[in-house]
Design an enzyme around this catalytic site. Structure first.
Site, PDB file in Angstrom:
ATOM      1  N   GLY A  48      72.645  83.777  87.878  1.00  0.00           N
ATOM      2  CA  GLY A  48      71.738  83.556  86.960  1.00  0.00           C
ATOM      3  C   GLY A  48      71.238  84.471  87.575  1.00  0.00           C
ATOM      4  O   GLY A  48      70.907  85.033  88.929  1.00  0.00           O
ATOM      5  N   ASN A  71      76.988  71.346  94.736  1.00  0.00           N
ATOM      6  CA  ASN A  71      76.373  73.306  94.602  1.00  0.00           C
ATOM      7  C   ASN A  71      74.808  72.985  95.019  1.00  0.00           C
ATOM      8  O   ASN A  71      74.198  72.022  94.205  1.00  0.00           O
ATOM      9  CB  ASN A  71      76.753  73.993  94.021  1.00  0.00           C
ATOM     10  N   ALA A  72      74.545  73.640  95.988  1.00  0.00           N
ATOM     11  CA  ALA A  72      72.978  73.711  96.371  1.00  0.00           C
ATOM     12  C   ALA A  72      72.383  75.561  96.027  1.00  0.00           C
ATOM     13  O   ALA A  72      71.535  75.563  97.473  1.00  0.00           O
ATOM     14  CB  ALA A  72      72.227  72.862  97.208  1.00  0.00           C
ATOM     15  N   ASN A 129      68.885  79.242  80.661  1.00  0.00           N
ATOM     16  CA  ASN A 129      69.030  77.904  81.994  1.00  0.00           C
ATOM     17  C   ASN A 129      67.369  77.366  82.385  1.00  0.00           C
ATOM     18  O   ASN A 129      66.668  77.702  82.244  1.00  0.00           O
ATOM     19  CB  ASN A 129      69.617  78.501  83.670  1.00  0.00           C
ATOM     20  N   CYS A 132      65.665  74.112  85.651  1.00  0.00           N
ATOM     21  CA  CYS A 132      64.721  74.990  86.229  1.00  0.00           C
ATOM     22  C   CYS A 132      63.174  73.863  86.575  1.00  0.00           C
ATOM     23  O   CYS A 132      62.868  73.624  86.156  1.00  0.00           O
ATOM     24  CB  CYS A 132      64.572  76.212  85.922  1.00  0.00           C
ATOM     25  N   ILE A 193      78.117  70.784  79.345  1.00  0.00           N
ATOM     26  CA  ILE A 193      76.262  70.580  79.654  1.00  0.00           C
ATOM     27  C   ILE A 193      76.094  71.501  81.495  1.00  0.00           C
ATOM     28  O   ILE A 193      77.681  72.237  82.149  1.00  0.00           O
ATOM     29  CB  ILE A 193      76.558  69.100  80.796  1.00  0.00           C
ATOM     30  N   GLY A 245      81.874  72.083  81.850  1.00  0.00           N
ATOM     31  CA  GLY A 245      82.201  70.641  82.696  1.00  0.00           C
ATOM     32  C   GLY A 245      83.914  70.358  83.228  1.00  0.00           C
ATOM     33  O   GLY A 245      84.357  69.796  82.227  1.00  0.00           O
TER      34      GLY A 245
END
Length: 306
Positions: A48, A71-72, A129, A132, A193, A245
């Site tokens: 991204g 994940n972050a 995306n 956000c 997704i 997914g």
């Protein structure tokens, strides 16, 4: 026997086969150059991009969970200028269509990114995306509000003639409604997704395992949810759907296509096995031969529901 035809069309963008890479799991493609033949991929979706470089969230920002991972990362990326200077020259040498995943904090940022990318001949499309935070709307995600989602897609559509795919968030009440809204706003295709919001805790320290506390759950754990949402959306839109997914093997990919996806994106599997995309392409080819099908499109949307 003639080899099965694996080509698919996702709203005006033709792919050699239906296997694409999921944004954020494949870097900028060069990272996988020593592991696979990049030119065999159906499409490449890069990490991204934002207008300015971003360091993302502090670590720890990835943790393994039962049947998946959280994940972050926080959308760490080189920014559009860094992408054009350092990443695009290599991507321009590859055969598969290149799609840039973009995100912004405001509708205006999305539009400015689209305008910059419009002039890049080596880029074939955009994946928007919309999962956000929208800083102008009190932290509401663009992808959970139909009105704001439509504003974003409309703004991007006005700035680009390139293929426009919108990635939908599963963290909504009505995924079909969101799909119809962004279709009406000008999307050429949908990908769904995105990750599901989750968390993990460390019992011994009594602290979250992610510095960000919550993160995005991906991998096999979310596949049943994603399959259901792809099937639901396929009933209400006319534009192609790209399923995402928990796709770990060819069977997973074929199931997505059976419920209505025209193509798929492989994400978490890239972390488990860097060669997973190649195995999935080969597996799809083999299954079609076994079934006596000469074209992958013969499978799309063939799920029998009594």
């Amino acid at each position: 026997m003639t080899a099965p035809d694996l080509t698919v069309d996702i709203g005006g963008l033709e792919l050699l086969n239906p296997v694409m890479t999921a944004s954020g799991t494949f870097g900028y493609a060069r990272e996988f150059d020593h592991y696979i033949d990049l030119n065999r991929l159906g499409g490449i979706i890069v990490k991204g991009l934002s207008l300015k470089p971003s360091k993302g969230n502090p670590p720890p920002r990835i943790v393994e969970t039962d049947c998946g991972m959280l994940n972050a990362i926080g959308l760490e990326n080189v920014g559009i200028d860094g992408f054009i200077k350092d990443k695009l020259p290599f991507l321009a040498t590859l055969r598969p269509p290149i799609i840039t995943n973009i995100y912004g904090k405001t509708v205006e940022e999305y539009a400015r990114l689209a305008e910059r990318i419009e002039s890049l001949d080596a880029v074939n499309g955009l994946e928007v995306n919309i999962s956000c935070p929208n800083v102008k709307q009190g932290g509401v995600a663009f992808g959970s509000d139909p009105k704001i989602a439509a504003e974003v897609v409309t703004a991007v559509r006005e700035k680009t003639t390139k293929h426009l795919m919108v990635k939908l968030s599963p963290n909504v009440t009505d995924i079909a409604l969101m799909a119809r809204v962004v279709e009406d706003a000008g999307a050429d295709a949908l990908s769904l997704i995105n990750t599901i919001t989750g968390m993990a805790v460390d019992l011994s320290t009594r602290r979250p395992k992610l510095a960000n506390v919550t993160g995005g759950l991906s991998g096999p754990a979310i596949k049943p949810v994603a399959l259901r949402m792809v099937w639901q959306v396929a009933q209400v839109v006319k534009i192609p759907i790209v399923g995402v997914g928990g796709i770990m093997n060819a069977t997973d990919a074929l199931e997505y296509m059976m419920v209505g996806a025209t193509a798929v994106q492989v994400g978490t599997a890239n972390f488990v096995n860097p060669g997973s995309t190649m195995a999935i392409i080969d597996g799809i080819h083999k299954w079609l031969q076994q079934e006596g099908l000469d074209n992958i499109t013969q499978l799309i949307g063939t799920l029998v529901v009594d």
